[in-house]
Design an enzyme around this catalytic site. Structure first.
Site, PDB file in Angstrom:
ATOM      1  N   LYS A 128       2.035   5.000  -8.321  1.00  0.00           N
ATOM      2  CA  LYS A 128       2.114   6.393  -7.852  1.00  0.00           C
ATOM      3  C   LYS A 128       3.319   7.119  -8.443  1.00  0.00           C
ATOM      4  O   LYS A 128       3.221   8.284  -8.792  1.00  0.00           O
ATOM      5  CB  LYS A 128       2.179   6.446  -6.318  1.00  0.00           C
ATOM      6  CG  LYS A 128       0.829   6.203  -5.671  1.00  0.00           C
ATOM      7  CD  LYS A 128       0.815   6.676  -4.226  1.00  0.00           C
ATOM      8  CE  LYS A 128      -0.564   6.430  -3.623  1.00  0.00           C
ATOM      9  NZ  LYS A 128      -0.678   6.845  -2.241  1.00  0.00           N
TER      10      LYS A 128
ATOM     11  N   LYS B 287      -9.681   2.063  -9.906  1.00  0.00           N
ATOM     12  CA  LYS B 287     -10.018   2.378  -8.518  1.00  0.00           C
ATOM     13  C   LYS B 287     -10.353   3.872  -8.361  1.00  0.00           C
ATOM     14  O   LYS B 287      -9.675   4.716  -8.947  1.00  0.00           O
ATOM     15  CB  LYS B 287      -8.782   2.011  -7.678  1.00  0.00           C
ATOM     16  CG  LYS B 287      -8.777   2.466  -6.263  1.00  0.00           C
ATOM     17  CD  LYS B 287      -7.456   2.120  -5.592  1.00  0.00           C
ATOM     18  CE  LYS B 287      -6.660   3.401  -5.332  1.00  0.00           C
ATOM     19  NZ  LYS B 287      -5.938   3.422  -4.070  1.00  0.00           N
TER      20      LYS B 287
ATOM     21  N   LYS C  10      -8.048   9.747  -5.318  1.00  0.00           N
ATOM     22  CA  LYS C  10      -7.999  11.217  -5.323  1.00  0.00           C
ATOM     23  C   LYS C  10      -7.048  11.768  -6.383  1.00  0.00           C
ATOM     24  O   LYS C  10      -7.180  12.909  -6.786  1.00  0.00           O
ATOM     25  CB  LYS C  10      -7.643  11.759  -3.944  1.00  0.00           C
ATOM     26  CG  LYS C  10      -6.256  11.359  -3.492  1.00  0.00           C
ATOM     27  CD  LYS C  10      -5.923  11.977  -2.171  1.00  0.00           C
ATOM     28  CE  LYS C  10      -4.677  11.338  -1.598  1.00  0.00           C
ATOM     29  NZ  LYS C  10      -4.861   9.964  -1.134  1.00  0.00           N
TER      30      LYS C  10
HETATM   31  N1  AQP Z   1     -11.300   3.093  -4.384  1.00  0.00           N
HETATM   32  C1  AQP Z   1     -11.153   2.529  -3.185  1.00  0.00           C
HETATM   33  N2  AQP Z   1     -11.921   1.476  -2.844  1.00  0.00           N
HETATM   34  C2  AQP Z   1     -11.803   0.893  -1.609  1.00  0.00           C
HETATM   35  N3  AQP Z   1     -10.932   1.337  -0.668  1.00  0.00           N
HETATM   36  C3  AQP Z   1     -10.152   2.387  -0.973  1.00  0.00           C
HETATM   37  N4  AQP Z   1      -9.205   3.066  -0.272  1.00  0.00           N
HETATM   38  C4  AQP Z   1      -8.716   4.067  -1.033  1.00  0.00           C
HETATM   39  N5  AQP Z   1      -9.314   4.059  -2.247  1.00  0.00           N
HETATM   40  C5  AQP Z   1     -10.220   3.046  -2.238  1.00  0.00           C
HETATM   41  C6  AQP Z   1      -8.833   2.755   1.105  1.00  0.00           C
HETATM   42  O1  AQP Z   1      -8.873   3.963   1.853  1.00  0.00           O
HETATM   43  C7  AQP Z   1      -7.964   3.862   2.931  1.00  0.00           C
HETATM   44  C8  AQP Z   1      -7.177   5.125   3.095  1.00  0.00           C
HETATM   45  O2  AQP Z   1      -6.334   5.259   2.014  1.00  0.00           O
HETATM   46  P1  AQP Z   1      -5.129   6.262   1.932  1.00  0.00           P
HETATM   47  O3  AQP Z   1      -5.129   7.256   2.993  1.00  0.00           O
HETATM   48  O4  AQP Z   1      -3.899   5.475   1.721  1.00  0.00           O
HETATM   49  O5  AQP Z   1      -5.514   6.967   0.663  1.00  0.00           O
HETATM   50  P2  AQP Z   1      -5.092   6.502  -0.703  1.00  0.00           P
HETATM   51  O6  AQP Z   1      -5.070   5.021  -0.881  1.00  0.00           O
HETATM   52  O7  AQP Z   1      -3.847   7.235  -0.956  1.00  0.00           O
HETATM   53  O8  AQP Z   1      -6.320   7.078  -1.420  1.00  0.00           O
HETATM   54  P3  AQP Z   1      -6.328   7.234  -2.914  1.00  0.00           P
HETATM   55  O9  AQP Z   1      -7.453   8.108  -3.274  1.00  0.00           O
HETATM   56  O10 AQP Z   1      -6.271   5.895  -3.532  1.00  0.00           O
HETATM   57  O11 AQP Z   1      -4.992   8.036  -3.123  1.00  0.00           O
HETATM   58  P4  AQP Z   1      -3.944   7.919  -4.264  1.00  0.00           P
HETATM   59  O12 AQP Z   1      -4.586   8.517  -5.441  1.00  0.00           O
HETATM   60  O13 AQP Z   1      -2.822   8.762  -3.714  1.00  0.00           O
HETATM   61  O14 AQP Z   1      -3.626   6.464  -4.420  1.00  0.00           O
HETATM   62  C9  AQP Z   1      -7.086   2.641   2.664  1.00  0.00           C
HETATM   63  O15 AQP Z   1      -7.487   1.591   3.522  1.00  0.00           O
HETATM   64  C10 AQP Z   1      -7.407   2.284   1.241  1.00  0.00           C
HETATM   65  O16 AQP Z   1      -7.327   0.888   1.023  1.00  0.00           O
END
Ligand code: AQP
Length: 326
Positions: free
Chosen positions: A109, A191, A194
């Site tokens: 990140k 993965k 967002k």
């Molecule tokens: N691609 C994925 N496959 C399976 N599980 C996923 N999670 C996120 N992406 C995947 C799961 O979603 C839950 C909430 O996650 P979060 O609120 O921490 O969001 P995040 O991980 O920040 O989502 P992003 O899209 O992956 O954001 P960025 O781009 O900021 O890293 C968690 O349980 C996570 O495991």
């Protein structure tokens, strides 16, 4: 059991849903479940305050629309329960700098971040440990990307218990293997995330747009529909998504698409997704039409969460040697 999701986008995506949120609904019947919209985590990257407030309500509305029932689970906003930040500080003081530096999500990140990287992004996993330990959670339903953070949580709980006496229960990640990692539709080796919006399917976008994204998902030059994540990552990802949304096994899908092409699979998956998401979108709109009611649900959840969190924090403060405030 505890799990959380960040209000950092105007919609959850399929990775969030299939990796984590899908498990939340059945678990509220078998566990004492705490579900949090983790806005303290959200500000580890820059947020527009107005948008954050809007996305926090949107996140809560999506959780309710997906089937979280505030009478069966405790649904709350993290910043409404100050014990999260308070316990996080105590845990930061027993975390090694090297240990925190090993977190791969921070490395990913921070490398993607265009503006200055804040200390909050670095200490994020420690706040996450506090989220979990405050509720003495046994199970934490998350996607595979959170496994390392869960290990840190266990290490910190163990260390605190050894140093100050048994205080925390050691949590276990609850990772559903088949959907632990949903991949980006444009880059099926990464993965779905967002931060890289091109290959993301959002629950609240126009389903026609989602169907179009699915139709243009990157696949390979072959023709055969088989599940082979190593050599056919794109098709395999679509099969996993299709299977999870339809309840049909991957084997069954592979058999039913014998002799058909990728186009057929993509078109049908677009339809399955549209059917799944249309009633959810309608329910989200209903919840958003009555923000006062939504806020009431969240206030009630925060009150219930605080009852549990404050007991843990009081015990922690006593153990580390803080004077009681009376
Ligand atoms: N691609 C994925 N496959 C399976 N599980 C996923 N999670 C996120 N992406 C995947 C799961 O979603 C839950 C909430 O996650 P979060 O609120 O921490 O969001 P995040 O991980 O920040 O989502 P992003 O899209 O992956 O954001 P960025 O781009 O900021 O890293 C968690 O349980 C996570 O495991």
């Amino acid at each position: 059991m505890l799990s959380g999701i960040q209000p950092t986008a105007s919609s959850f995506h399929l990775g969030n849903y299939l990796g984590a949120l899908r498990q939340w609904v059945p678990l509220q019947d078998t566990h004492d479940a705490f579900y949090s919209v983790v806005d303290l985590h959200a500000i580890t990257v820059e947020q527009d305050p107005k948008v954050l407030r809007q996305n926090t309500r949107l996140s809560a509305a999506q959780l309710l629309a997906l089937g979280i029932d505030p009478d069966r689970a405790t649904l709350f906003v993290q910043s409404h329960v100050p014990e999260h930040a308070q316990l996080s500080w105590v845990l930061q003081c027993i975390t090694g700098f090297g240990e925190a530096s090993r977190m791969t999500q921070f490395k990913d990140k921070s490398a993607r971040q265009e503006t200055q990287v804040g200390v909050g992004l670095f200490t994020y996993p420690i706040l996450q440990a506090a989220d979990i330990l405050l509720y003495q959670a046994h199970h934490v339903p998350v996607g595979e990307d959170q496994r390392q953070h869960l290990e840190l949580t266990r290490d910190l709980a163990q260390r605190f218990n050894t140093r100050f006496g048994k205080t925390f229960r050691l949590p276990e990640p609850h990772i559903v293997k088949d959907t632990a990692k949903i991949y980006d539709l444009q880059d099926p080796t990464s993965k779905m995330s967002k931060s890289v919006p091109a290959g993301v399917v959002e629950l609240l976008e126009d389903p026609k747009r989602s169907a179009k994204k699915i139709r243009s998902a990157v696949t390979d030059t072959g023709r055969e529909i088989v599940y082979d994540p190593e050599n056919k990552a794109g098709v395999s990802n679509l099969l996993v998504i299709y299977s999870a949304l339809s309840g049909r096994s991957v084997d069954e899908l592979v058999a039913s698409y014998e002799g058909k092409g990728y186009g057929d699979l993509k078109k049908d998956l677009g339809e399955v997704f549209t059917e799944f998401v249309t009633p959810i979108q309608a329910r989200v709109r209903e919840y958003l039409d009555d923000p006062a009611e939504l806020d009431k649900v969240l206030a009630k959840g925060a009150e219930r969460a605080r009852q549990v969190a404050s007991v843990t924090l009081r015990r922690v403060y006593e153990r580390v040697g803080f004077l009681s405030s009376g």
